[in-house]
Design an enzyme around this catalytic site. Structure first.
Site, PDB file in Angstrom:
ATOM      1  N   GLU A 122       0.767  -1.163   0.061  1.00 41.11           N
ATOM      2  CA  GLU A 122       0.091  -0.109  -0.052  1.00 41.11           C
ATOM      3  C   GLU A 122       0.749   1.315  -0.204  1.00 41.11           C
ATOM      4  O   GLU A 122       0.564   2.227  -0.794  1.00 41.11           O
ATOM      5  CB  GLU A 122      -0.895  -0.154   1.239  1.00 41.11           C
ATOM      6  CG  GLU A 122      -2.165  -0.825   1.029  1.00 41.11           C
ATOM      7  CD  GLU A 122      -3.330  -0.019   0.177  1.00 41.11           C
ATOM      8  OE1 GLU A 122      -3.412  -0.387  -0.764  1.00 41.11           O
ATOM      9  OE2 GLU A 122      -3.807   0.931   1.033  1.00 41.11           O
ATOM     10  N   ASP A 123       1.893   1.217   0.635  1.00 39.81           N
ATOM     11  CA  ASP A 123       2.551   2.464   0.946  1.00 39.81           C
ATOM     12  C   ASP A 123       3.981   2.431   0.526  1.00 39.81           C
ATOM     13  O   ASP A 123       4.594   3.676   0.305  1.00 39.81           O
ATOM     14  CB  ASP A 123       2.837   2.857   2.583  1.00 39.81           C
ATOM     15  CG  ASP A 123       1.273   3.020   2.930  1.00 39.81           C
ATOM     16  OD1 ASP A 123       0.609   3.986   2.318  1.00 39.81           O
ATOM     17  OD2 ASP A 123       0.833   2.675   3.963  1.00 39.81           O
TER      18      ASP A 123
END
Ligand code: MN
Length: 518
Positions: A90-91
């Site tokens: 996600e990041d």
């Protein structure tokens, strides 16, 4: 316009974050375990390279701390690895394929599970709280996913001061109302205590200040007496042949003190356990023997003796509690338990006792019992409808293994109250959770949110795709309702819904229109 890239100019110091700091927390790790941890460490470092947290720390600090909490909780190696990797897709810059290739399906499953849970947001609407908690348990599918999420949240709470004010408030409220109770119900006191106090500070700053002070004063008042008391207890126990024991004390959390105060007619004088003595003995027999020795020497307060060994708390907590007069004008709570009981009390669902004995799936089933609903068939919850009979069969089967940890009576209760509750959990685009019966359609969802929304429904999107109004929703879907002012219910709508609530709204609406025409 100049874009400022937040690159870290100099290498930060990794002294306090070596993989060995984490490995030392593990119980007898093998060479393979060590190598796996080191690999995950390096992978995460690379996946979040040059990425910063708002605190100014490298992003890696966050995933390292998450993994470390999991190691402290004595979670298994795939869980700790997933702690390192939980934000890497996600990041960070990692891909599913890479994780699968380097760490296998199990770790990828855990990472994806945590990512999925991240989509849920609590906006402070009271009526969604319970379904949100249920949703988390149902979606996690594996208790380990929930525990990673809790460890992740713990570090986010520890660094909450760096976020903007409104965000602080929302996240703290979500933690206090959803995650801390979840940790509590999973019986992981080690996490719930800190989550509660960290969020209490942001959600109720005035009360937090007041109760921090109260706890501090009580502690200063009690500590010298408590130390004296402990000395005498040690002597008495040794004299009476209890040879294998340990005594310490624990301090009650600030939020926990506040809650107790609320429940005790707001009388702080009634709270005797801001500091409590803990006695650990080696056997069940010694627990009762110790209680006897204590009572023979110090007069107990009537009505304060609790035998949580004979009747454990619903979350599995076992211990003997008593409160005694120390003889010098103070009153002290004493808790007596074995180290095994203590492990369950502090680690709960994450404890070796439960976890090793039942495996993660069983523990998750067990954990979900503490929710008002026993969630049927968590393992394939998102699949299609489960027949009630099959579910009963499954429960009966798991019951064989769970007898030791569950009272038969509560099993029957769960069965009765939830027999017909085959629920799914659907999210609004904002992340609120609405719970609906299996088979509910997009139009049911609209009416479940609000009757006015239902009446003006013109279209629906599920997971960002346009669908028909009678599209049957699945667990975890994100549904969005499109409205138009002149859109209104027709008799045909009755065929598009499943819930009685939606049917009733539509019928009422149609009848009102009929009357108007006449
Ligand atoms: Mn995270």
């Amino acid at each position: 316009m100049i874009r400022i890239l937040h690159l870290h100019p100099i290498p930060f110091t990794m002294d306090s974050m070596s993989p060995d700091d984490l490995i030392t927390l593990l119980d007898s790790p093998t060479e393979t375990d060590r190598a796996a941890i080191k690999k995950a460490y390096a992978f995460a470092l690379k996946a979040h390279e040059r990425q910063m947290r708002r605190s100014g720390d490298p992003y890696f600090v966050h995933v390292f701390e998450t993994a470390k909490t999991l190691a402290k909780l004595k979670m298994d190696i795939p869980t700790i690895i997933a702690g390192f990797l939980h934000d890497s897709i996600e990041d960070g810059v990692a891909t599913e394929e890479e994780i699968k290739k380097e760490f296998g399906d199990e770790v990828l499953f855990l990472v994806n599970g945590v990512t999925k849970l991240g989509k849920v947001k609590y906006q402070g609407a009271e009526r969604y709280v319970e379904s949100l908690r249920k949703f988390l348990v149902a979606t996690a599918r594996d208790i380990r996913v929930l525990i990673i999420k809790l460890a992740d949240r713990l570090h986010n709470m520890r660094t909450l001061e760096f976020l903007p004010k409104e965000k602080q408030k929302r996240i703290a409220l979500e933690t206090l109302e959803v995650y801390a109770p979840l940790a509590y119900r999973l019986s992981i006191r080690l996490l719930s205590r800190e989550l509660e106090d960290l969020s209490f500070k942001y959600v109720y700053p005035t009360e937090f200040k007041k109760f921090s002070e109260i706890v501090k004063v009580k502690e200063e008042e009690t500590l010298p007496k408590l130390e004296k008391f402990i000395k005498s207890v040690k002597k008495e126990l040794a004299e009476h042949g209890i040879l294998n024991f340990k005594i310490d004390y624990r301090q009650k959390g600030i939020y926990s003190t506040y809650k107790k105060w609320k429940n005790h007619e707001e009388d702080i004088g009634q709270i005797y356990d801001v500091l409590a003595t803990r006695i650990y003995v080696s056997s069940l027999e010694d627990c009762y023997k110790t209680l006897g020795i204590i009572h023979a020497n110090w007069r107990p307060l009537p009505g304060r003796i609790k035998d949580y060994i004979a009747s454990p708390k619903p979350n599995g907590y076992k211990s003997l509690h008593t409160t005694v007069f120390t003889g010098d004008g103070s009153v002290i709570e004493v808790q007596i338990r074995t180290p095994e009981m203590h492990e369950v009390a502090e680690y709960g669902a994450a404890s070796h006792e439960n976890y090793k004995k039942f495996g993660s799936q069983k523990v998750l089933n067990y954990a979900s019992n503490w929710f008002d609903q026993f969630l049927p068939k968590i393992s394939d919850f998102s699949q299609e409808k489960t027949s009630a009979t099959k579910w009963v069969h499954d429960i009966a089967k798991s019951q064989e293994n769970m007898n030791t940890i569950m009272e038969k009576s509560s099993f029957i209760e769960d069965l009765k109250s939830d027999f017909f509750n085959e629920r799914i959990f659907v999210l609004t685009p904002k992340g609120d959770v609405v719970d609906l019966p299996v088979g509910a359609t997009a139009l049911d969802f609209a009416f479940a949110i609000h009757s006015k929304l239902g009446e003006h429904t013109n279209g629906a999107k599920i997971n960002n795709k346009m669908v028909s109004l009678d599209k049957i929703l699945k667990n975890g879907d994100i549904a969005e309702i499109l409205t138009r002012e002149n859109s209104k219910p027709s008799a045909k709508w009755l065929e598009l819904v499943k819930t009685n609530m939606a049917k009733r709204h539509i019928t009422n609406y149609l009848e009102k229109q009929k009357k108007k025409r006449i």
